[in-house]
Design a protein around this motif. Sequence first.
Motif, PDB file in Angstrom:
ATOM      1  N   VAL A  11       0.400  -1.396   0.008  1.00  0.00           N
ATOM      2  CA  VAL A  11       0.502   0.184  -0.185  1.00  0.00           C
ATOM      3  C   VAL A  11       1.527   1.182   0.172  1.00  0.00           C
ATOM      4  CG1 VAL A  11      -1.400   1.731   1.408  1.00  0.00           C
ATOM      5  CG2 VAL A  11      -1.698  -1.269   1.416  1.00  0.00           C
ATOM      6  N   THR A  12       1.756   0.827   0.372  1.00  0.00           N
ATOM      7  CA  THR A  12       2.994   2.249   1.184  1.00  0.00           C
ATOM      8  C   THR A  12       3.058   2.603  -0.622  1.00  0.00           C
ATOM      9  OG1 THR A  12       4.404   0.947   1.909  1.00  0.00           O
ATOM     10  CG2 THR A  12       3.364   2.276   3.064  1.00  0.00           C
ATOM     11  N   VAL A  13       3.592   2.291  -1.042  1.00  0.00           N
ATOM     12  CA  VAL A  13       4.436   1.865  -2.791  1.00  0.00           C
ATOM     13  C   VAL A  13       3.544   2.738  -3.449  1.00  0.00           C
ATOM     14  CG1 VAL A  13       5.041   0.644  -4.355  1.00  0.00           C
ATOM     15  CG2 VAL A  13       6.498   0.362  -2.008  1.00  0.00           C
ATOM     16  N   ARG A  14       2.273   2.128  -3.439  1.00  0.00           N
ATOM     17  CA  ARG A  14       1.338   2.435  -4.114  1.00  0.00           C
ATOM     18  C   ARG A  14       1.130   4.051  -4.364  1.00  0.00           C
ATOM     19  NH1 ARG A  14      -1.525  -2.155  -2.313  1.00  0.00           N
ATOM     20  NH2 ARG A  14      -3.476  -1.310  -2.414  1.00  0.00           N
ATOM     21  N   LEU A  15       0.947   4.143  -2.678  1.00  0.00           N
ATOM     22  CA  LEU A  15       0.433   5.233  -2.515  1.00  0.00           C
ATOM     23  C   LEU A  15       1.829   6.479  -2.627  1.00  0.00           C
ATOM     24  CD1 LEU A  15      -1.125   7.825  -1.201  1.00  0.00           C
ATOM     25  CD2 LEU A  15       0.471   6.971   1.040  1.00  0.00           C
ATOM     26  N   TYR A  16       3.073   5.942  -3.044  1.00  0.00           N
ATOM     27  CA  TYR A  16       4.363   7.427  -2.741  1.00  0.00           C
ATOM     28  C   TYR A  16       3.921   7.127  -4.107  1.00  0.00           C
ATOM     29  CZ  TYR A  16       9.024   7.320  -4.105  1.00  0.00           C
ATOM     30  OH  TYR A  16      10.180   8.559  -4.451  1.00  0.00           O
ATOM     31  N   HIS A  17       3.985   5.752  -5.679  1.00  0.00           N
ATOM     32  CA  HIS A  17       3.704   6.536  -7.091  1.00  0.00           C
ATOM     33  C   HIS A  17       2.596   6.719  -7.135  1.00  0.00           C
ATOM     34  CE1 HIS A  17       6.546   2.291  -7.517  1.00  0.00           C
ATOM     35  NE2 HIS A  17       7.636   3.613  -6.574  1.00  0.00           N
ATOM     36  N   ARG A  18       1.985   6.211  -6.649  1.00  0.00           N
ATOM     37  CA  ARG A  18       0.510   7.689  -7.368  1.00  0.00           C
ATOM     38  C   ARG A  18       0.316   8.817  -7.048  1.00  0.00           C
ATOM     39  NH1 ARG A  18      -4.829   8.177  -7.286  1.00  0.00           N
ATOM     40  NH2 ARG A  18      -5.662   5.435  -6.857  1.00  0.00           N
ATOM     41  N   GLU A  19       1.210   9.401  -5.782  1.00  0.00           N
ATOM     42  CA  GLU A  19       1.676  10.705  -5.398  1.00  0.00           C
ATOM     43  C   GLU A  19       2.383  11.034  -6.533  1.00  0.00           C
ATOM     44  OE1 GLU A  19       3.027  11.488  -1.305  1.00  0.00           O
ATOM     45  OE2 GLU A  19       1.091  10.772  -0.644  1.00  0.00           O
ATOM     46  N   LEU A  20       3.294  10.728  -7.159  1.00  0.00           N
ATOM     47  CA  LEU A  20       4.373  10.924  -7.953  1.00  0.00           C
ATOM     48  C   LEU A  20       3.777  11.312  -9.572  1.00  0.00           C
ATOM     49  CD1 LEU A  20       7.940   8.528  -7.112  1.00  0.00           C
ATOM     50  CD2 LEU A  20       7.362  11.200  -6.839  1.00  0.00           C
ATOM     51  N   MET A  21       2.600  10.573  -9.483  1.00  0.00           N
ATOM     52  CA  MET A  21       2.038  10.302 -11.146  1.00  0.00           C
ATOM     53  C   MET A  21       1.598  11.741 -10.914  1.00  0.00           C
ATOM     54  SD  MET A  21       3.504   8.196 -12.545  1.00  0.00           S
ATOM     55  CE  MET A  21       4.846   8.333 -11.976  1.00  0.00           C
ATOM     56  N   GLU A  22       0.825  11.658 -10.057  1.00  0.00           N
ATOM     57  CA  GLU A  22      -0.632  12.685  -9.651  1.00  0.00           C
ATOM     58  C   GLU A  22       0.320  13.997 -10.123  1.00  0.00           C
ATOM     59  OE1 GLU A  22      -3.350  12.116  -6.639  1.00  0.00           O
ATOM     60  OE2 GLU A  22      -4.784  10.323  -7.939  1.00  0.00           O
ATOM     61  N   ALA A  23       1.169  13.984  -9.071  1.00  0.00           N
ATOM     62  CA  ALA A  23       2.163  15.571  -9.817  1.00  0.00           C
ATOM     63  C   ALA A  23       2.263  15.723 -10.786  1.00  0.00           C
ATOM     64  CB  ALA A  23       3.230  15.040  -8.924  1.00  0.00           C
TER      65      ALA A  23
END
Length: 132
Positions: A11-23
């Motif tokens: 979950v933490t990796v998905r959240l981290y990558h999500r934030e980077l992609m949404e940015a």
Amino acid sequence: MKTVLIVDDAVTVRLYHRELMEALGHRVIEAENGVEGLERMADAAVDLMLVDINMPKMDGYRFVQAVRSDARLGSVPIIMISTEAQYHDRARAFSAGANLYVIKPTEPEYLQQLVTLLLGTPDAVVSVGDHA
């Protein structure tokens, strides 16, 4: 707006990558494993995938092979992102059909540059160093 599928059981990796992609202004779809990733793509068009290797139900290698065998999805760029750092892991990822292989943890700017490069974002200036 491009859509990025993140396939990782952490979950933490998905959240981290999500934030980077949404940015970067991209829409994000998440999946916990390869089976769920294939299901998610049945409902939405995907422009790029970030895929882990070690996951339950269907690992990243089998997921990438399944994607590459699907005529509709076969040309979608895939970045495999894993803690596995041995040469044979990288070779197996490329053999399965991955476009790029990145070792976790990834530097945020580096991953964003790779995504920008693969998605062909207009007016993007990308400088990719030797982070492999």
